[in-house]
Motif scaffolding. Structure first.
Motif, PDB file in Angstrom:
ATOM      1  N   ASP A 145      32.176  12.198  -1.025  1.00 36.82           N
ATOM      2  CA  ASP A 145      31.434  11.720  -0.763  1.00 36.82           C
ATOM      3  C   ASP A 145      33.078  10.523   0.270  1.00 36.82           C
ATOM      4  N   ASP A 146      33.050  10.755   1.766  1.00 31.01           N
ATOM      5  CA  ASP A 146      33.200   9.840   2.472  1.00 31.01           C
ATOM      6  C   ASP A 146      32.809   8.777   2.766  1.00 31.01           C
ATOM      7  N   THR A 147      31.493   8.412   2.537  1.00 28.30           N
ATOM      8  CA  THR A 147      30.802   6.867   2.728  1.00 28.30           C
ATOM      9  C   THR A 147      32.175   5.387   2.686  1.00 28.30           C
ATOM     10  N   VAL A 148      31.970   4.324   3.258  1.00 26.25           N
ATOM     11  CA  VAL A 148      32.075   3.518   2.894  1.00 26.25           C
ATOM     12  C   VAL A 148      31.613   2.306   3.319  1.00 26.25           C
ATOM     13  N   TYR A 149      31.933   1.339   3.012  1.00 22.07           N
ATOM     14  CA  TYR A 149      31.072  -0.657   2.934  1.00 22.07           C
ATOM     15  C   TYR A 149      31.499  -1.326   3.494  1.00 22.07           C
ATOM     16  N   VAL A 150      31.118  -1.501   4.451  1.00 24.71           N
ATOM     17  CA  VAL A 150      31.498  -2.309   5.014  1.00 24.71           C
ATOM     18  C   VAL A 150      31.301  -3.407   5.518  1.00 24.71           C
ATOM     19  N   LEU A 151      31.818  -4.794   5.139  1.00 29.79           N
ATOM     20  CA  LEU A 151      31.426  -5.889   5.015  1.00 29.79           C
ATOM     21  C   LEU A 151      32.036  -7.015   6.659  1.00 29.79           C
ATOM     22  N   ARG A 152      30.461  -6.818   7.177  1.00 24.80           N
ATOM     23  CA  ARG A 152      30.570  -8.284   8.464  1.00 24.80           C
ATOM     24  C   ARG A 152      30.144  -8.888   9.128  1.00 24.80           C
ATOM     25  N   GLY A 153      29.749  -9.567   9.558  1.00 26.48           N
ATOM     26  CA  GLY A 153      30.623 -11.522   9.526  1.00 26.48           C
ATOM     27  C   GLY A 153      30.318 -11.926  11.240  1.00 26.48           C
ATOM     28  N   VAL A 154      29.731 -13.186  10.955  1.00 24.52           N
ATOM     29  CA  VAL A 154      29.709 -13.769  12.700  1.00 24.52           C
ATOM     30  C   VAL A 154      31.254 -15.115  12.213  1.00 24.52           C
ATOM     31  N   HIS A 155      31.841 -14.903  12.277  1.00 29.14           N
ATOM     32  CA  HIS A 155      33.832 -15.143  12.829  1.00 29.14           C
ATOM     33  C   HIS A 155      33.903 -16.616  13.530  1.00 29.14           C
ATOM     34  N   ARG A 156      33.691 -17.359  14.170  1.00 34.52           N
ATOM     35  CA  ARG A 156      33.670 -18.495  15.402  1.00 34.52           C
ATOM     36  C   ARG A 156      33.402 -17.545  16.648  1.00 34.52           C
ATOM     37  N   GLY A 157      32.137 -17.271  15.435  1.00 33.56           N
ATOM     38  CA  GLY A 157      31.264 -16.556  17.423  1.00 33.56           C
ATOM     39  C   GLY A 157      31.283 -15.098  17.819  1.00 33.56           C
ATOM     40  N   VAL A 158      32.064 -14.780  17.218  1.00 35.34           N
ATOM     41  CA  VAL A 158      32.348 -12.884  16.892  1.00 35.34           C
ATOM     42  C   VAL A 158      32.093 -12.301  15.678  1.00 35.34           C
ATOM     43  N   GLN A 159      31.592 -11.219  16.395  1.00 33.35           N
ATOM     44  CA  GLN A 159      31.393 -10.351  15.134  1.00 33.35           C
ATOM     45  C   GLN A 159      32.058  -9.384  14.500  1.00 33.35           C
ATOM     46  N   VAL A 160      32.801  -9.815  13.514  1.00 37.93           N
ATOM     47  CA  VAL A 160      34.094  -8.832  13.131  1.00 37.93           C
ATOM     48  C   VAL A 160      33.772  -7.854  11.969  1.00 37.93           C
ATOM     49  N   LEU A 161      34.781  -7.302  11.178  1.00 43.91           N
ATOM     50  CA  LEU A 161      34.692  -6.551   9.802  1.00 43.91           C
ATOM     51  C   LEU A 161      35.207  -7.443   9.499  1.00 43.91           C
TER      52      LEU A 161
END
Length: 151
Positions: free
Chosen positions: A110-126
């Motif tokens: 399985d090549d699934t990866v889990y990604v935590l994203r958020g908004v840092h200083r108004g910009v969507q980031v990984l």
């Protein structure tokens, strides 16, 4: 305040791939990216999954196409030279190469990866990425806990 009037930094998660303190999330410390928790929007933290399926499929099907071409060339050479053994050999080599590349594709992990994203200083980031669902959720929880503790 700690001994001698120094502020003690609380650590919520500490691992080789990430460190979450009451001030920041650092990925791949000490030289990886660091995100100040005070600059994160706590309502915009989310975990999603991604897959490398299409890039992996492209590689395997590209190899399969090359082996198909080799089989056609072997057959064509066999017909032109009126030697069917050469043609059959070309087809056998192409079929072997095709199976050697296609079977691992079918049986791949399985090549699934889990990604935590958020908004840092108004910009969507990984913020963080891992093949481990549990580890990604631990880091998400540590960031949430640090933010709720008064960052």
């Amino acid at each position: 305040m700690g001994a001698g009037g120094q502020n003690l930094m609380r650590t919520y998660y500490s691992g080789p791939d990430a460190v979450v303190t009451d001030a920041s999330l650092t990925v791949n410390p000490p030289s990886g990216p660091s995100f100040a928790l005070g600059d994160l929007d706590p309502d915009q933290l989310h975990i999603s999954t991604e897959s490398d399926f299409y890039s992996t499929a492209t590689i395997y099907f590209g190899i399969a196409a090359v082996t198909g071409v080799l089989g056609c060339l072997g057959t064509t050479f066999g017909i032109l030279e009126k030697n069917w053994w050469i043609g059959l050999g070309g087809i056998a080599v192409a079929g072997g190469l095709f199976l050697a590349t296609f079977i691992p594709f079918v049986l791949r992990r399985d090549d699934t990866v889990y990604v935590l994203r958020g908004v840092h200083r108004g910009v969507q980031v990984l913020l963080y990425k891992s093949a481990s669902e549990a580890k990604t959720f631990r880091i998400w929880y540590a960031v949430r806990e640090a933010l709720e503790s008064g960052c």
